[in-house]
Design a protein around this motif. Structure first.
Motif, PDB file in Angstrom:
ATOM      1  N   ILE A  62       9.165  23.927  19.571  1.00 11.94           N
ATOM      2  CA  ILE A  62      10.422  24.238  19.665  1.00 11.94           C
ATOM      3  C   ILE A  62      10.712  25.407  18.126  1.00 11.94           C
ATOM      4  CG2 ILE A  62      12.792  23.686  19.764  1.00 11.94           C
ATOM      5  CD1 ILE A  62      11.747  21.204  21.459  1.00 11.94           C
ATOM      6  N   ASP A 117      11.170  31.194  26.657  1.00 18.40           N
ATOM      7  CA  ASP A 117      10.355  30.210  26.978  1.00 18.40           C
ATOM      8  C   ASP A 117       9.091  30.705  27.463  1.00 18.40           C
ATOM      9  OD1 ASP A 117       9.037  28.030  27.865  1.00 18.40           O
ATOM     10  OD2 ASP A 117      10.765  27.266  29.094  1.00 18.40           O
ATOM     11  N   LYS A 138      17.567  23.225  17.424  1.00 18.28           N
ATOM     12  CA  LYS A 138      16.159  22.580  17.651  1.00 18.28           C
ATOM     13  C   LYS A 138      16.191  21.161  17.297  1.00 18.28           C
ATOM     14  CE  LYS A 138      13.796  24.698  13.873  1.00 18.28           C
ATOM     15  NZ  LYS A 138      14.969  24.934  13.139  1.00 18.28           N
ATOM     16  N   ILE A 161      18.615  28.570  25.013  1.00 13.72           N
ATOM     17  CA  ILE A 161      17.184  28.978  24.993  1.00 13.72           C
ATOM     18  C   ILE A 161      17.176  30.471  25.120  1.00 13.72           C
ATOM     19  CG2 ILE A 161      15.131  28.767  26.314  1.00 13.72           C
ATOM     20  CD1 ILE A 161      16.000  25.797  27.073  1.00 13.72           C
TER      21      ILE A 161
END
Lengths: 409, 220
Positions: B30, B215, B38, B212
């Motif tokens: 992360i 990813d 995070k 986010i």
């Protein structure tokens, strides 16, 4: 987490910061040592008082002329009609009187050879030694015949031997008491200090009549006077009851009108000692209270240091929580530290308490008596203080938020 | 999930609504600048904190319904933590440090000594067991911390900037150790802001402002 594991790490933590641990324990040490010393002193003093009461004759009643107070004014014993030898004779025939003794006393100067000694003279009879359970170590006490005939004989206490005879055998020697020569026929066993602090061995006994006729002088209006009478109550009679009966008997004999105050006193010496010991007991309670305050202050010190410790180790607490410690685990850990701190302080305090009690016993002149209960109570008090004052810091540690604790700088 | 902190009368939206699933046995990094959320996510995964809204599930169990003691047991048995500052107890030696979480293990009988030795062997510190943290290098200290995280036989290891206090060479060693552990089936979730460290992970999630941002999965 097992409590034994918590204890082991608590002991480790104690040694990690030895000086601080010791300073924190100091309050507990002093508290426990004083609690223990006070309790041991209380017990020692009580034992000594019991011993004194039995030495004074637990079953002896003393009669003195005069009254405690009249119309709010305390009167001297000399103000009332004194007792006489005939009072002694009639009292001796009462069923509850096992022995009756009369006394006259005066401060005198005794001289033997070149040596002078200021002491106290008591004129009395053979019954005195029976009542006081006082036996001679050398020679003998007077016979009834010597008392009746007014012989010039003396029975002396140990201090008189020490001060007048300086190592030589006093038996058969002559001493002059206020210029009246008497010969020593007996030396009494040592009694030591009285509970009032006077030397009970610093005394010369001579027969009652000899003392009155040749040294003290008779009362102006009452011949054959005595200044006090002691009655030893026979076994099987209640002391209080005998005291009341004796009072009534003497009122009748002295023809005191109904409703008028007594012109004499009947008392039991043991009552005085008990009254005095009640004062001592009050002192004891006060001292024990102060010792408890010391322990309390020590406990506050422990709480203070435990709070500091929790703050210092906030990150450690956070870490332990992240590793899976429950709140109760943290709680047990800090409680264990407080208990170890107080328990160790308690142990050191008990050792000091033994020393303190020993010193107190030496100074107070009684047997050192520390029962296992005293030790257990003292130690228990220390551990209880640890639990009580450790609870709040431990709970604070257990309630920390793990995230904040981990980030704490 | 969202997470809102109250800072005085101001509200800080640390997580603004994320939906994330991490598969068992995966190695996830992360990433993101500080303040991106995070660490907040890490605390939620670590059962140290609860989301403001939404739900956090570990192995199918919702953390919001668990009691504090159950959460502590979960951290003890299912999760292993590795911190940037190692967080070792300075007075205890390596072996004692590794044994620490086993003290709090309730439901199973473990030979703590044997388990701790085994874990230290695994991270390559079998010959340093009685050394205190001050007698060990940074890399060795982090290995002790990893051994400690392994002691409870966790299925998930959470590593929060594990290389943040280490030089490049040592960082690589530590990351290789984590890869090795991942190969044994342990799920690893790593927080870092160093791209070269994140290279070791199979999946990389970028955070920005509580959301986010990307990813991505490394091609196998």
């Amino acid at each position: 987490m097992k409590f034994s594991v918590a204890l082991a790490s608590a002991i480790e933590a104690l040694f990690a910061n030895l000086l601080r641990s010791f300073l924190t324990m100091l309050g507990i040490i002093i508290g426990v040592a004083s609690v223990m010393t006070m309790m041991a002193m209380g017990e020692g003093a009580k034992a000594r008082i019991d011993e004194q009461i039995s030495a004074l004759g637990a079953s002896t009643l003393t009669l003195r002329p005069g009254s405690m107070r009249r119309g709010g004014r305390s009167l001297g014993a000399g103000a009332a009609k004194p007792f006489t030898e005939s009072d002694i004779a009639v009292l001796a025939s009462l069923p509850y009187a096992q022995a009756v003794s009369g006394q006259l006393s005066k401060s005198v100067t005794a001289v033997s050879g070149q040596t002078n000694w200021s002491t106290s003279l008591t004129g009395t009879d053979a019954a005195y030694f029976e009542i006081h359970d006082w036996t001679p170590t050398e020679g003998r006490v007077f016979t009834d015949r010597e008392v009746r005939t007014g012989a010039a004989v003396a029975v002396i206490g140990k201090s008189i031997v020490d001060n007048l005879f300086d190592g030589t055998d006093p038996l058969g020697q002559r001493i002059r008491v206020n210029n009246v020569p008497v010969s020593v026929i007996g030396v009494l066993s040592e009694k030591g200090q009285s509970s009032f602090g006077s030397d009970r061995d610093d005394v010369i006994f001579i027969p009652l009549g000899t003392a009155r006729n040749r040294i003290i002088g008779a009362h102006r209006t009452t011949p054959k006077n005595v200044s006090r009478i002691e009655v030893m109550v026979a076994d099987g009679y209640d002391l209080k009851e005998a005291q009341n009966k004796l009072g009534e008997y003497m009122r009748e004999r002295r023809r005191i009108k109904a409703g008028a105050d007594d012109d004499f006193m009947v008392f039991n010496i043991a009552d005085f000692v008990r009254a005095r010991s009640a004062t001592q007991a009050t002192m004891g309670v006060l001292l024990a209270f102060m010792a408890a305050v010391a322990l309390f202050v020590g406990g506050v010190g422990v709480m203070n240091i435990m709070l500091v410790s929790v703050t210092e180790r906030t990150r450690e607490i956070g870490l332990r929580m992240a590793l899976g410690a429950r709140g109760s685990d943290i709680m047990v850990q800090f409680l264990a530290e407080a208990i170890v701190l107080c328990g160790t302080g308690g142990l050191i305090g008990v050792v000091l308490g033994f020393a303190g009690s020993w010193i107190a016993a030496k100074t107070g002149g009684w047997e050192m008596s520390i029962s296992p209960q005293i030790t257990l109570i003292s130690l228990g008090a220390a551990v209880a203080v640890g639990l009580f004052f450790g609870y709040f810091p431990a709970r604070r540690a257990a309630r920390l938020n793990p995230i904040d604790a981990l980030r704490y700088e | 999930m969202t997470k809102v902190y109250a800072m005085g009368d101001q509200k800080v939206h640390a997580l603004r609504g994320i939906d994330l699933e991490i598969a068992p046995g995966d190695f996830t990094a992360i990433m993101g600048p500080s303040g991106s959320g995070k660490s907040t996510l890490m605390n939620l995964i670590g059962a140290l904190d609860q989301p403001t809204s939404g739900e956090m599930l570990i192995e199918g169990h919702s953390l919001s319904t668990m009691r504090p003691d159950d959460l502590a047991d979960l951290r003890n048995r299912t999760l292993g933590f590795v911190f940037q500052q190692f967080n070792l107890l300075p007075r205890a030696n390596a072996l004692q440090n590794v044994k620490l979480p086993l003290r709090y293990a309730r439901h199973e009988q473990i030979d703590a000594d044997a388990r701790a030795r085994e874990c230290l062997e695994l991270v390559g510190l079998g010959d340093r067991m009685d050394h205190r943290p001050a007698q060990l290098s940074g890399g060795q200290q982090q290995r002790v911390a990893i051994a400690r995280a392994l002691a409870g036989r966790p299925r998930i290891i959470l590593a929060d900037e594990p290389t943040g206090a280490l030089d490049t060479k040592t960082s690589t060693d530590i990351m290789e150790l984590l890869v090795k552990l991942n190969a044994t089936g342990i799920t690893i979730i790593l927080v870092t802001h160093e791209p070269e460290v994140a290279e070791f992970a199979r999946r990389r999630i970028h955070f920005r402002d509580g959301l986010i941002e990307s990813d991505e999965r490394r091609a196998a």
